[in-house]
Write an enzyme that holds these catalytic residues in place. Structure first.
Site, PDB file in Angstrom:
ATOM      1  N   HIS A 242      -0.208  35.991   8.380  1.00 27.13           N
ATOM      2  CA  HIS A 242       0.290  34.724   8.945  1.00 27.13           C
ATOM      3  C   HIS A 242      -0.616  33.588   8.494  1.00 27.13           C
ATOM      4  O   HIS A 242      -1.705  33.830   7.972  1.00 27.13           O
ATOM      5  CB  HIS A 242       0.283  34.792  10.480  1.00 27.13           C
ATOM      6  CG  HIS A 242      -1.102  34.890  11.058  1.00 27.13           C
ATOM      7  ND1 HIS A 242      -1.832  36.067  11.067  1.00 27.13           N
ATOM      8  CD2 HIS A 242      -1.928  33.948  11.600  1.00 27.13           C
ATOM      9  CE1 HIS A 242      -3.020  35.855  11.605  1.00 27.13           C
ATOM     10  NE2 HIS A 242      -3.111  34.574  11.929  1.00 27.13           N
TER      11      HIS A 242
ATOM     12  N   ASP B   7      -2.313  29.952  10.284  1.00 30.23           N
ATOM     13  CA  ASP B   7      -2.495  29.394  11.626  1.00 30.23           C
ATOM     14  C   ASP B   7      -1.809  28.032  11.711  1.00 30.23           C
ATOM     15  O   ASP B   7      -1.833  27.267  10.756  1.00 30.23           O
ATOM     16  CB  ASP B   7      -3.991  29.231  11.938  1.00 30.23           C
ATOM     17  CG  ASP B   7      -4.690  30.584  12.029  1.00 30.23           C
ATOM     18  OD1 ASP B   7      -4.005  31.602  12.251  1.00 30.23           O
ATOM     19  OD2 ASP B   7      -5.926  30.614  11.866  1.00 30.23           O
TER      20      ASP B   7
ATOM     21  N   HIS C 296      -3.465  35.106   6.071  1.00 30.57           N
ATOM     22  CA  HIS C 296      -4.535  36.052   6.410  1.00 30.57           C
ATOM     23  C   HIS C 296      -4.003  37.077   7.399  1.00 30.57           C
ATOM     24  O   HIS C 296      -2.915  36.904   7.966  1.00 30.57           O
ATOM     25  CB  HIS C 296      -5.764  35.315   6.944  1.00 30.57           C
ATOM     26  CG  HIS C 296      -5.483  34.454   8.153  1.00 30.57           C
ATOM     27  ND1 HIS C 296      -4.918  33.198   8.071  1.00 30.57           N
ATOM     28  CD2 HIS C 296      -5.671  34.685   9.474  1.00 30.57           C
ATOM     29  CE1 HIS C 296      -4.787  32.686   9.278  1.00 30.57           C
ATOM     30  NE2 HIS C 296      -5.230  33.586  10.153  1.00 30.57           N
TER      31      HIS C 296
ATOM     32  N   ARG D  58     -13.108  45.999  17.801  1.00 28.76           N
ATOM     33  CA  ARG D  58     -13.504  44.717  17.212  1.00 28.76           C
ATOM     34  C   ARG D  58     -13.002  43.588  18.104  1.00 28.76           C
ATOM     35  O   ARG D  58     -11.880  43.645  18.618  1.00 28.76           O
ATOM     36  CB  ARG D  58     -12.886  44.612  15.817  1.00 28.76           C
ATOM     37  CG  ARG D  58     -13.127  43.303  15.126  1.00 28.76           C
ATOM     38  CD  ARG D  58     -12.708  43.382  13.661  1.00 28.76           C
ATOM     39  NE  ARG D  58     -12.940  42.113  13.013  1.00 28.76           N
ATOM     40  CZ  ARG D  58     -12.032  41.152  12.894  1.00 28.76           C
ATOM     41  NH1 ARG D  58     -10.808  41.320  13.370  1.00 28.76           N
ATOM     42  NH2 ARG D  58     -12.346  40.020  12.306  1.00 28.76           N
TER      43      ARG D  58
HETATM   44  O1  LIG Z   1      -9.275  38.693  14.193  1.00 33.48           O
HETATM   45  C1  LIG Z   1      -9.399  37.992  13.195  1.00 33.48           C
HETATM   46  O2  LIG Z   1     -10.373  38.058  12.455  1.00 33.48           O
HETATM   47  C2  LIG Z   1      -8.313  37.028  12.802  1.00 33.48           C
HETATM   48  C3  LIG Z   1      -7.594  36.436  13.951  1.00 33.48           C
HETATM   49  C4  LIG Z   1      -6.516  35.490  13.560  1.00 33.48           C
HETATM   50  O3  LIG Z   1      -6.219  35.291  12.408  1.00 33.48           O
HETATM   51  C5  LIG Z   1      -5.776  34.783  14.605  1.00 33.48           C
HETATM   52  O4  LIG Z   1      -5.961  35.066  15.800  1.00 33.48           O
HETATM   53  O5  LIG Z   1      -4.960  33.899  14.252  1.00 33.48           O
HETATM   54 FE   LIG Z   2      -4.960  33.528  12.243  1.00 28.89          FE
END
Ligand SMILES: O=C(O)CCC(=O)C(=O)O
Ligand SMILES: [Fe+2]
Length: 401
Positions: A272, A274, A328, A338
């Protein structure tokens, strides 16, 4: 023994939050080491889903519940800790944040940052001025929140149309399979929503939660604002426009990815971009974030005390496409859970956003929009949202980046 409950197989009348609560109580009575609960119900015309994976001991290689198994063509191609020789730019902010604007080295640093955004869409920063204990305190509270029993977390379940609350990622509906993660978001007026949540979550010790996230929010906001201003210094000669960023604020978001027995068969968070202006991610010491560059996925290597800075869709609009948001995703691993702390720096919902970096004769590529409008369209069109606001005839005459 593994027990998987799937509320979606219940008759429609039972696919309701109360049926869901009954399932949860039933699940709580079983000696299970993985619980997967999955609910899809119809709310008006929109479909919402909720998925939760609970962290319990799992055996490496153990089969995943079907809902979490991704089609082979969409699965991760590289592991969370497979890194390239060429690393994502790591920028040392030492001095830059306090350096006089306009000095020679200041300009050089700004140019490095802009180049990193153009080339990678993402960079990491160290010596950013945010004390490590501020990060650790927020991470501790995040861990505490995700380790609550599911029943308690569901008291703050995210409403289908809402941004704040607990649940599966909001983009779940755009994918056939479920993601191996749970998330919690505090948005709108950040400070009041932090204290609201704190009071409900931890009535007796809400102060710790509140202080940790209010402090984190304050520090991240000033870092985000400063980095955004610096990027605009590198892109436009009209710095007075920077005042707009004073009204921007943050949405605090956390993702938790439990260990997964077969990490290459599922996805922590699907690809996606952001919707924010700028996103600041703190991924701790466990990698998992991957970005798309030149058609290939690249893992972002964790650096102690670093923040990851990402260009969001609104920064693409604000810079008239000179900086582009980058696709990403997050992948999971067998061994460690994590936690990522994610700060989405964005305008107030109704502020009208237009490109701020137009040079003479440069046409705007995007129609004016507000963040609220953008989020509404993204919730419907997902990756088609930016195209929806693109002015078609102006695209061909745009500046190449
Ligand atoms: O967890 C991550 O490293 C990425 C999180 C992410 O891309 C998001 O929450 O939009
Ligand atoms: Fe993200």
């Amino acid at each position: 023994m593994r027990v998987v409950f799937s509320a979606s197989v219940l008759p429609q009348s039972q696919s309701s939050p109360s049926a869901f609560s009954q399932l949860i109580s039933a699940a709580a009575d079983h000696p299970i080491y993985l619980r997967s609960l999955y609910l899809i119900s119809e709310v008006g015309t929109s479909c919402w889903s909720h998925s939760v994976v609970l962290e319990k001991p799992q055996w490496p290689g153990e089969k995943l519940p079907d809902e979490f198994v991704w089609d082979e063509s969409e699965r991760p191609t590289i592991r969370h800790d497979q890194y390239l020789d060429e690393e994502i730019p790591l920028i040392d902010l030492n001095g830059l944040l306090t350096m006089e604007d306009g000095g020679a080295s200041h300009e050089e640093m700004v140019a490095v940052m802009v180049a990193a955004c153009k080339d990678w869409g993402v960079f990491q920063v160290i010596n950013h001025g945010i004390p490590q204990e501020v990060v650790e305190r927020a991470r501790l509270q995040g861990r505490k929140l995700f380790s609550l029993p599911l029943e308690e977390k569901l008291r703050f379940e995210r409403h289908p149309q809402a941004i704040s609350g607990y649940g599966a990622t909001r983009m779940t509906n755009f994918f056939r399979s479920l993601m191996w993660s749970e998330s919690f978001t505090m948005s709108a007026s950040p400070t009041s929503s932090i204290s609201n949540y704190a009071m409900k979550l931890w009535p007796k010790e809400s102060q710790e939660f509140c202080e940790a996230f209010e402090d984190y929010d304050k520090k991240l906001r000033s870092l985000a604002m400063r980095i955004t201003e610096l990027l605009f210094q590198g892109l436009t000669t009209k710095p007075e426009q920077n005042e707009i960023f004073n009204s921007f604020w943050g949405t605090l978001h956390m993702n938790h990815y439990p260990p997964c027995p077969r990490p290459l068969e599922t996805m922590g968070l699907a690809p996606h971009t952001d919707s924010s202006c700028l996103t600041i991610v703190q991924q701790g010491s466990i990698g998992g974030l991957q970005i798309m560059r030149h058609g290939a996925w690249v893992s972002v290597k964790p650096h102690p005390n670093a923040f990851i800075i990402q260009v969001g869709d609104l920064l693409q609009v604000l810079t008239n496409g000179k900086l582009k948001s980058r696709l990403h995703r997050a992948v999971v691993n067998e061994r460690s859970s994590r936690l990522s702390l994610v700060y989405f720096f964005s305008p107030p919902p109704t502020t009208i956003v237009v490109p701020l970096t137009l040079s003479q004769n440069e046409k705007s590529l995007y129609k004016p929009l507000s963040w609220r409008e953008y989020l509404d369209v993204k919730a419907k069109l997902f990756m088609g949202a930016l195209d929806h606001f693109t002015i078609p005839n102006n695209k061909s005459g745009s500046i190449k980046t």
